[in-house]
Design an enzyme around this catalytic site. Structure first.
Site, PDB file in Angstrom:
ATOM      1  N   HIS A   1       8.674 -10.652  -6.303  1.00  0.00           N
ATOM      2  CA  HIS A   1       8.029 -10.329  -4.928  1.00  0.00           C
ATOM      3  C   HIS A   1       6.504  -9.889  -5.082  1.00  0.00           C
ATOM      4  O   HIS A   1       6.156  -8.746  -5.712  1.00  0.00           O
ATOM      5  CB  HIS A   1       8.769  -8.896  -4.474  1.00  0.00           C
ATOM      6  CG  HIS A   1       8.093  -8.552  -2.831  1.00  0.00           C
ATOM      7  ND1 HIS A   1       8.800  -8.535  -1.652  1.00  0.00           N
ATOM      8  CD2 HIS A   1       7.046  -8.465  -2.398  1.00  0.00           C
ATOM      9  CE1 HIS A   1       7.998  -8.272  -0.809  1.00  0.00           C
ATOM     10  NE2 HIS A   1       6.998  -8.359  -1.303  1.00  0.00           N
TER      11      HIS A   1
ATOM     12  N   HIS B   1       2.252 -10.372  -3.931  1.00  0.00           N
ATOM     13  CA  HIS B   1       1.158 -11.046  -3.010  1.00  0.00           C
ATOM     14  C   HIS B   1      -0.137 -11.302  -4.000  1.00  0.00           C
ATOM     15  O   HIS B   1      -0.532 -10.447  -4.581  1.00  0.00           O
ATOM     16  CB  HIS B   1       0.716  -9.879  -2.075  1.00  0.00           C
ATOM     17  CG  HIS B   1       1.820  -9.521  -1.206  1.00  0.00           C
ATOM     18  ND1 HIS B   1       2.220 -10.015   0.190  1.00  0.00           N
ATOM     19  CD2 HIS B   1       2.847  -8.300  -1.613  1.00  0.00           C
ATOM     20  CE1 HIS B   1       3.260  -9.414   0.623  1.00  0.00           C
ATOM     21  NE2 HIS B   1       3.711  -8.249  -0.157  1.00  0.00           N
TER      22      HIS B   1
ATOM     23  N   LYS C   1      10.940 -15.934   4.024  1.00  0.00           N
ATOM     24  CA  LYS C   1      10.682 -14.596   4.288  1.00  0.00           C
ATOM     25  C   LYS C   1      10.677 -14.281   5.805  1.00  0.00           C
ATOM     26  O   LYS C   1      10.121 -14.803   6.379  1.00  0.00           O
ATOM     27  CB  LYS C   1       9.410 -14.264   3.626  1.00  0.00           C
ATOM     28  CG  LYS C   1       8.901 -12.859   3.949  1.00  0.00           C
ATOM     29  CD  LYS C   1       9.617 -12.009   2.842  1.00  0.00           C
ATOM     30  CE  LYS C   1       9.482 -10.422   3.246  1.00  0.00           C
ATOM     31  NZ  LYS C   1       8.894  -9.944   2.287  1.00  0.00           N
TER      32      LYS C   1
END
Ligand code: NCD
Ligand code: ZN
Length: 352
Positions: free
Chosen positions: A17, A19, A104
């Site tokens: 996970h 970003h 997601k």
């Protein structure tokens, strides 16, 4: 007495996970991640979000270009699509064929760039049906967003109102409960009946293993400890660390490293997200060591993620050494800077 080695070897880990954003700043954050991880699940919450295979393919090409510019040839980005009320059923088979790793689910308004998120999961039933049929995992940001629900209760309420009904309706759908933060979530995932199938897992961040909500208010407001879902009470941290270090394959590593510039964090209405990519692995080692479970780190960091996603485990080994490392106060982030987790402090474990 638990043993405390000064060096541990593990199969190269992955981050399930992450970003990395886009444009100029992407290079700076990719560099940090690629130093420690072989693969990462790339979150699609750009502005505008990555909602189609075509957008994901273009995003993937931009990531590859930045990796080339960095001279990195050993890092694999795993792409995801952002589910909306309007996602087409056809996108699922297209995604499967294109090697998209997952979809997601952001409840609308739950977190950074989630305005196009799902307003009611019922709008997505046809898409979820198709995902279940082809074995496409659903990654969930597990918080309800109704303003009347207290921010510290949003995850627990999500389990009852959304997750459990969803799993009843789609019993074969592969679901990852992302960045869990509560005892309720830890025990829900631990105890859920899946009929022996590999259909439920959870990722856990380093900050939720190492800190409780006092860290947001220690001697003043600490914007760099504000992330979503927000840090919880100590009993939740203890429960998370317990399941993470238990050797249960339903729990694996996902940093949720979420870069925001120093200015975007240190302001009247600061963004949510902790930047842990700089030394995430060292932070996880510290957490596991605190309960004498360093021997369980490799499963959590390197085995259970690929097993859940039906991907091969990595083969290269890395070494973590117990050698104090000072974390810089700031790191470059495009033409700005970012404050990493533990900025200015010394951490015990680092990559050899
Ligand atoms: C994430 C971000 O900034 O993109 N922020 C965060 O606090 N974790 C979004 C998210 O994963 O919720
Ligand atoms: Zn996230």
């Amino acid at each position: 007495m638990p043993t405390s080695p000064t060096q541990i070897q593990l199969i190269e880990p992955d981050d399930w996970h992450l970003h990395i954003r886009d444009g100029e700043i992407m290079k700076d954050v990719l560099r940090d991640t690629a130093r420690q991880f072989a693969r990462a699940i790339i979150m699609p919450n750009l502005n505008p979000p990555i909602t189609t295979v075509d957008l994901a393919t273009a995003y993937h090409a931009r990531i590859q270009a930045q990796l080339s510019a960095l001279g990195v040839d050993h890092f694999t980005p795993l792409m995801t699509l952002y589910l909306t009320d309007n996602t087409c059923v056809q996108e699922v088979s297209k995604a499967k064929a294109a090697g998209i790793a997952a979809f997601k689910l952001y409840p609308a308004g739950a977190t950074t760039n989630s305005d196009s998120g799902v307003s009611d999961i019922k709008h997505c039933y046809a898409v979820l049906e198709a995902m279940q049929a082809v074995g496409m995992p659903l990654l969930v940001h597990g918080e309800v967003t109704h303003p009347e629900v207290d921010i510290f209760d949003r995850e627990a309420v999500f389990i009852d109102q959304v997750l459990e009904p969803l799993r009843k309706y789609f019993p074969e759908l592969k679901v990852v409960f992302e960045h869990i933060t509560t005892l309720q979530a830890a025990h829900y995932v631990r105890d859920a009946a899946t009929g022996g199938k590999n259909t439920l897992a959870a990722t856990i961040t380093p900050q939720h293993l190492l800190m409780n909500r006092n860290a947001i208010f220690a001697g003043g407001i600490r914007p760099h400890h504000y992330c979503l879902p927000v840090l919880k009470r100590e009993k939740h941290r203890v429960a998370l660390l317990e399941v993470a270090s238990s050797g249960n394959p339903r729990f694996f590593l996902g940093t949720d490293s979420a870069p925001h510039s120093k200015g975007a964090k240190e302001t009247a209405c600061g963004c949510a997200g902790c930047y842990s990519a700089f030394n995430a692995l060292g932070l996880y080692a510290e957490a596991f060591e605190s309960v004498g479970k360093l021997d369980k780190l490799e499963g959590f960091a390197s085995f259970f993620g690929p097993d859940f996603y039906s991907l091969p485990r990595n083969s290269k080994k890395i070494t973590l050494v117990k050698r104090p490392q000072k974390i810089p106060m700031e790191l470059p982030l495009g033409d700005s800077t970012i404050v990493p987790l533990r900025a200015g402090q010394t951490i015990a474990w680092s990559l050899d």
